[in-house]
Scaffold this motif. Sequence first.
Motif, PDB file in Angstrom:
ATOM      1  N   THR A  30       5.509   9.923  -1.047  1.00 41.28           N
ATOM      2  CA  THR A  30       4.565   8.814  -0.985  1.00 41.28           C
ATOM      3  C   THR A  30       5.276   7.638  -1.619  1.00 41.28           C
ATOM      4  O   THR A  30       5.736   7.725  -2.766  1.00 41.28           O
ATOM      5  CB  THR A  30       3.269   9.133  -1.755  1.00 41.28           C
ATOM      6  OG1 THR A  30       2.674  10.306  -1.195  1.00 41.28           O
ATOM      7  CG2 THR A  30       2.283   7.979  -1.655  1.00 41.28           C
ATOM      8  N   TYR A  55       8.905   5.024  -5.454  1.00 42.15           N
ATOM      9  CA  TYR A  55       8.491   6.402  -5.215  1.00 42.15           C
ATOM     10  C   TYR A  55       7.236   6.676  -6.035  1.00 42.15           C
ATOM     11  O   TYR A  55       7.273   6.671  -7.255  1.00 42.15           O
ATOM     12  CB  TYR A  55       9.581   7.386  -5.648  1.00 42.15           C
ATOM     13  CG  TYR A  55      10.782   7.446  -4.756  1.00 42.15           C
ATOM     14  CD1 TYR A  55      10.741   8.131  -3.541  1.00 42.15           C
ATOM     15  CD2 TYR A  55      11.974   6.847  -5.132  1.00 42.15           C
ATOM     16  CE1 TYR A  55      11.851   8.199  -2.726  1.00 42.15           C
ATOM     17  CE2 TYR A  55      13.095   6.920  -4.322  1.00 42.15           C
ATOM     18  CZ  TYR A  55      13.022   7.595  -3.124  1.00 42.15           C
ATOM     19  OH  TYR A  55      14.141   7.665  -2.320  1.00 42.15           O
ATOM     20  N   GLU A  56       6.133   6.896  -5.366  1.00 41.99           N
ATOM     21  CA  GLU A  56       4.884   7.223  -6.045  1.00 41.99           C
ATOM     22  C   GLU A  56       4.739   8.737  -6.233  1.00 41.99           C
ATOM     23  O   GLU A  56       4.244   9.183  -7.258  1.00 41.99           O
ATOM     24  CB  GLU A  56       3.688   6.678  -5.260  1.00 41.99           C
ATOM     25  CG  GLU A  56       3.680   5.169  -5.138  1.00 41.99           C
ATOM     26  CD  GLU A  56       3.353   4.465  -6.453  1.00 41.99           C
ATOM     27  OE1 GLU A  56       2.890   5.118  -7.403  1.00 41.99           O
ATOM     28  OE2 GLU A  56       3.575   3.246  -6.521  1.00 41.99           O
ATOM     29  N   ALA A  91       5.621   3.070  -1.832  1.00 43.75           N
ATOM     30  CA  ALA A  91       4.985   1.760  -1.655  1.00 43.75           C
ATOM     31  C   ALA A  91       6.104   0.727  -1.601  1.00 43.75           C
ATOM     32  O   ALA A  91       7.006   0.747  -2.445  1.00 43.75           O
ATOM     33  CB  ALA A  91       4.041   1.460  -2.810  1.00 43.75           C
ATOM     34  N   ASP A  92       6.067  -0.132  -0.596  1.00 44.67           N
ATOM     35  CA  ASP A  92       7.072  -1.185  -0.512  1.00 44.67           C
ATOM     36  C   ASP A  92       7.010  -2.075  -1.743  1.00 44.67           C
ATOM     37  O   ASP A  92       5.936  -2.297  -2.317  1.00 44.67           O
ATOM     38  CB  ASP A  92       6.874  -2.034   0.740  1.00 44.67           C
ATOM     39  CG  ASP A  92       7.354  -1.345   2.007  1.00 44.67           C
ATOM     40  OD1 ASP A  92       8.138  -0.377   1.911  1.00 44.67           O
ATOM     41  OD2 ASP A  92       6.947  -1.774   3.105  1.00 44.67           O
ATOM     42  N   TRP A 108      11.480  -0.040  -2.216  1.00 45.90           N
ATOM     43  CA  TRP A 108      10.223   0.684  -2.365  1.00 45.90           C
ATOM     44  C   TRP A 108      10.174   1.390  -3.712  1.00 45.90           C
ATOM     45  O   TRP A 108      11.179   1.531  -4.393  1.00 45.90           O
ATOM     46  CB  TRP A 108       9.998   1.679  -1.231  1.00 45.90           C
ATOM     47  CG  TRP A 108      10.997   2.811  -1.162  1.00 45.90           C
ATOM     48  CD1 TRP A 108      10.969   3.997  -1.852  1.00 45.90           C
ATOM     49  CD2 TRP A 108      12.160   2.882  -0.338  1.00 45.90           C
ATOM     50  NE1 TRP A 108      12.037   4.773  -1.508  1.00 45.90           N
ATOM     51  CE2 TRP A 108      12.786   4.120  -0.583  1.00 45.90           C
ATOM     52  CE3 TRP A 108      12.738   1.996   0.581  1.00 45.90           C
ATOM     53  CZ2 TRP A 108      13.967   4.498   0.062  1.00 45.90           C
ATOM     54  CZ3 TRP A 108      13.910   2.386   1.203  1.00 45.90           C
ATOM     55  CH2 TRP A 108      14.506   3.620   0.960  1.00 45.90           C
ATOM     56  N   PRO A 149       0.832  -1.210   0.000  1.00 47.65           N
ATOM     57  CA  PRO A 149       0.000   0.000   0.000  1.00 47.65           C
ATOM     58  C   PRO A 149       0.864   1.257   0.000  1.00 47.65           C
ATOM     59  O   PRO A 149       1.978   1.269   0.527  1.00 47.65           O
ATOM     60  CB  PRO A 149      -0.812  -0.120   1.292  1.00 47.65           C
ATOM     61  CG  PRO A 149      -0.047  -1.067   2.148  1.00 47.65           C
ATOM     62  CD  PRO A 149       0.722  -1.968   1.243  1.00 47.65           C
ATOM     63  N   LYS A 150       0.329   2.306  -0.583  1.00 44.45           N
ATOM     64  CA  LYS A 150       1.023   3.600  -0.597  1.00 44.45           C
ATOM     65  C   LYS A 150       0.955   4.225   0.788  1.00 44.45           C
ATOM     66  O   LYS A 150      -0.066   4.119   1.477  1.00 44.45           O
ATOM     67  CB  LYS A 150       0.368   4.546  -1.600  1.00 44.45           C
ATOM     68  CG  LYS A 150       0.485   4.082  -3.025  1.00 44.45           C
ATOM     69  CD  LYS A 150      -0.262   5.029  -3.954  1.00 44.45           C
ATOM     70  CE  LYS A 150      -0.283   4.496  -5.371  1.00 44.45           C
ATOM     71  NZ  LYS A 150      -1.061   5.357  -6.267  1.00 44.45           N
ATOM     72  N   GLU A 151       2.053   4.876   1.187  1.00 48.44           N
ATOM     73  CA  GLU A 151       2.074   5.585   2.458  1.00 48.44           C
ATOM     74  C   GLU A 151       3.020   6.778   2.363  1.00 48.44           C
ATOM     75  O   GLU A 151       4.003   6.753   1.638  1.00 48.44           O
ATOM     76  CB  GLU A 151       2.487   4.659   3.598  1.00 48.44           C
ATOM     77  CG  GLU A 151       3.849   4.013   3.431  1.00 48.44           C
ATOM     78  CD  GLU A 151       4.198   3.071   4.576  1.00 48.44           C
ATOM     79  OE1 GLU A 151       4.069   3.459   5.746  1.00 48.44           O
ATOM     80  OE2 GLU A 151       4.612   1.939   4.279  1.00 48.44           O
ATOM     81  N   ASP A 152       2.685   7.821   3.089  1.00 50.50           N
ATOM     82  CA  ASP A 152       3.552   8.989   3.150  1.00 50.50           C
ATOM     83  C   ASP A 152       4.651   8.736   4.169  1.00 50.50           C
ATOM     84  O   ASP A 152       4.381   8.287   5.287  1.00 50.50           O
ATOM     85  CB  ASP A 152       2.764  10.243   3.549  1.00 50.50           C
ATOM     86  CG  ASP A 152       1.873  10.749   2.424  1.00 50.50           C
ATOM     87  OD1 ASP A 152       2.116  10.391   1.260  1.00 50.50           O
ATOM     88  OD2 ASP A 152       0.931  11.509   2.708  1.00 50.50           O
ATOM     89  N   LYS A 153       5.895   9.009   3.764  1.00 52.07           N
ATOM     90  CA  LYS A 153       7.050   8.812   4.647  1.00 52.07           C
ATOM     91  C   LYS A 153       7.951  10.033   4.561  1.00 52.07           C
ATOM     92  O   LYS A 153       8.200  10.554   3.476  1.00 52.07           O
ATOM     93  CB  LYS A 153       7.874   7.598   4.200  1.00 52.07           C
ATOM     94  CG  LYS A 153       7.278   6.283   4.540  1.00 52.07           C
ATOM     95  CD  LYS A 153       7.760   5.818   5.866  1.00 52.07           C
ATOM     96  CE  LYS A 153       7.400   4.356   6.032  1.00 52.07           C
ATOM     97  NZ  LYS A 153       7.821   3.799   7.237  1.00 52.07           N
ATOM     98  N   GLU A 154       8.477  10.437   5.692  1.00 52.04           N
ATOM     99  CA  GLU A 154       9.492  11.489   5.749  1.00 52.04           C
ATOM    100  C   GLU A 154      10.848  10.800   5.603  1.00 52.04           C
ATOM    101  O   GLU A 154      11.301  10.115   6.499  1.00 52.04           O
ATOM    102  CB  GLU A 154       9.399  12.247   7.073  1.00 52.04           C
ATOM    103  CG  GLU A 154      10.300  13.454   7.156  1.00 52.04           C
ATOM    104  CD  GLU A 154       9.912  14.578   6.212  1.00 52.04           C
ATOM    105  OE1 GLU A 154      10.829  15.179   5.622  1.00 52.04           O
ATOM    106  OE2 GLU A 154       8.706  14.857   6.063  1.00 52.04           O
TER     107      GLU A 154
END
Length: 106
Positions: A62, A79-80, A64-65, A77, A50-55
């Motif tokens: 955003t 980069y979306e 996704a693994d 991952w 699933p897509k997730e926002d990460k710092e």
Amino acid sequence: MENLIESRLYFCFNCRNHVALHDDIISKTFQGRNGRAFLFSHAMNVTMGPKEDKELMTGLHTIADVFCCDCDQVLGWKYERAYEETEKYKEGKYILEKSKIVRENL
């Protein structure tokens, strides 16, 4: 498949599934979760989480693994979305961790 025969391939370290071509490396100077990582323009035989926002070190993204489609090992991952203008070049690209892939010449 003929094109793959003359290429240097990267495989999942766990099950030896083909996951990337050496010619698709954009940079070898990235940092993954567990050390050095490569930025690839494409990956194959992988599934996405699933897509997730990460710092990350370079700002908010955003991502996704990326998992090996054969053994389900996390390889890196994708980069979306990049929120910083200077990081937009990463969108749609893949980070594969050096410790999770092996290279073989065919």
